[in-house]
Motif scaffolding. Structure first.
Motif, PDB file in Angstrom:
ATOM      1  N   SER A 120       9.172   9.796   1.030  1.00  0.00           N
ATOM      2  CA  SER A 120       8.270   8.630   0.983  1.00  0.00           C
ATOM      3  C   SER A 120       8.911   7.457   0.244  1.00  0.00           C
ATOM      4  CB  SER A 120       6.929   8.997   0.345  1.00  0.00           C
ATOM      5  OG  SER A 120       7.117   9.441  -0.978  1.00  0.00           O
ATOM      6  N   ASN A 124       9.798   3.833   2.068  1.00  0.00           N
ATOM      7  CA  ASN A 124       9.061   2.671   1.579  1.00  0.00           C
ATOM      8  C   ASN A 124       9.906   1.688   0.786  1.00  0.00           C
ATOM      9  OD1 ASN A 124       6.406   3.097   2.642  1.00  0.00           O
ATOM     10  ND2 ASN A 124       6.337   4.903   1.345  1.00  0.00           N
ATOM     11  N   LYS A 143      12.067  -0.508  11.086  1.00  0.00           N
ATOM     12  CA  LYS A 143      10.808   0.142  10.712  1.00  0.00           C
ATOM     13  C   LYS A 143       9.676  -0.285  11.645  1.00  0.00           C
ATOM     14  CE  LYS A 143      11.695   0.677   5.768  1.00  0.00           C
ATOM     15  NZ  LYS A 143      11.190   0.284   4.429  1.00  0.00           N
TER      16      LYS A 143
END
Length: 154
Positions: A120, A124, A143
Motif C-alpha cells: 500500500s 500510494n 496509475k
C-alpha cells in the motif's frame, strides 16, 4: 545571426515502446533530460513521465508523433536491464489489472525506506507512474490505467 545549435537543449534519446489506453502500441525515441553525472535512467524516466506538459514527441524515424501523457497506459524502456538504480529498490511480485481487464505480472520496484515497504505504501507514492520489471523489461505503468493491483508474493 545565432546558429540553431546555440539554442539547442541537450537531450538523451531513449528507445521505448508506449502502450496507449486504447490498445495501440508505438515504438520510438523519447528525449530525456541530459545530465549524465547526476541522474540515473530511472530518475530521468520518472522526471520525463511526471513532467507537467500535456504532450511529448515520440520519434520513430519519420515525422514525430506527439503523445498525450494522459493517454499512456504503460511505457517499456529498452535496454534498461543494466541500470544499477533498480537493484537498490524494494521489490514485490504483483499482478496489475488494467481498466480494460488486461493484466501484467512482474516485480513492482519502489524506491522507499525500509519502514514504508508495504504494498500500500508503494502504490500510494505521490508519483503518477509505478515502476515494474515485466517481460524482462523495465516498464512504467500509469496509475490512471490501473483497476487494481494484487500481491503475488509471500
Amino acid at each position: 545571426m545565432a546558429e540553431r545549435s546555440d539554442f539547442t537543449v541537450p537531450k538523451e534519446k531513449q528507445l521505448v515502446t508506449v502502450h496507449l489506453l486504447g490498445g495501440e502500441t508505438i515504438e520510438g525515441n523519447i528525449f530525456l533530460e541530459y545530465n549524465p553525472d547526476m541522474r540515473s535512467l530511472h530518475l530521468k524516466m520518472m522526471a520525463f513521465l511526471e513532467n507537467q506538459t500535456d504532450f511529448f514527441p515520440l520519434s520513430g524515424g519519420g515525422t514525430p508523433e506527439f503523445i498525450n501523457r494522459k493517454a499512456i497506459r504503460m511505457v517499456e524502456v529498452h535496454h534498461a536491464e543494466n541500470e544499477d538504480a533498480f537493484d537498490i529498490m524494494h521489490v514485490e511480485l504483483v499482478t496489475v489489472i488494467f481498466r480494460d481487464g488486461t493484466q501484467v505480472s512482474g516485480d513492482l520496484l519502489a524506491d522507499v525506506p525500509e519502514q514504508r515497504k508495504r504494498l500500500s505504501d508503494c502504490l500510494n507514492l505521490t508519483k503518477g507512474f509505478l515502476c515494474t520489471r515485466a517481460y524482462g523489461k523495465v516498464c512504467y505503468i500509469s496509475k490512471r490505467a490501473i483497476l487494481k493491483v494484487i500481491s503475488a508474493g509471500k
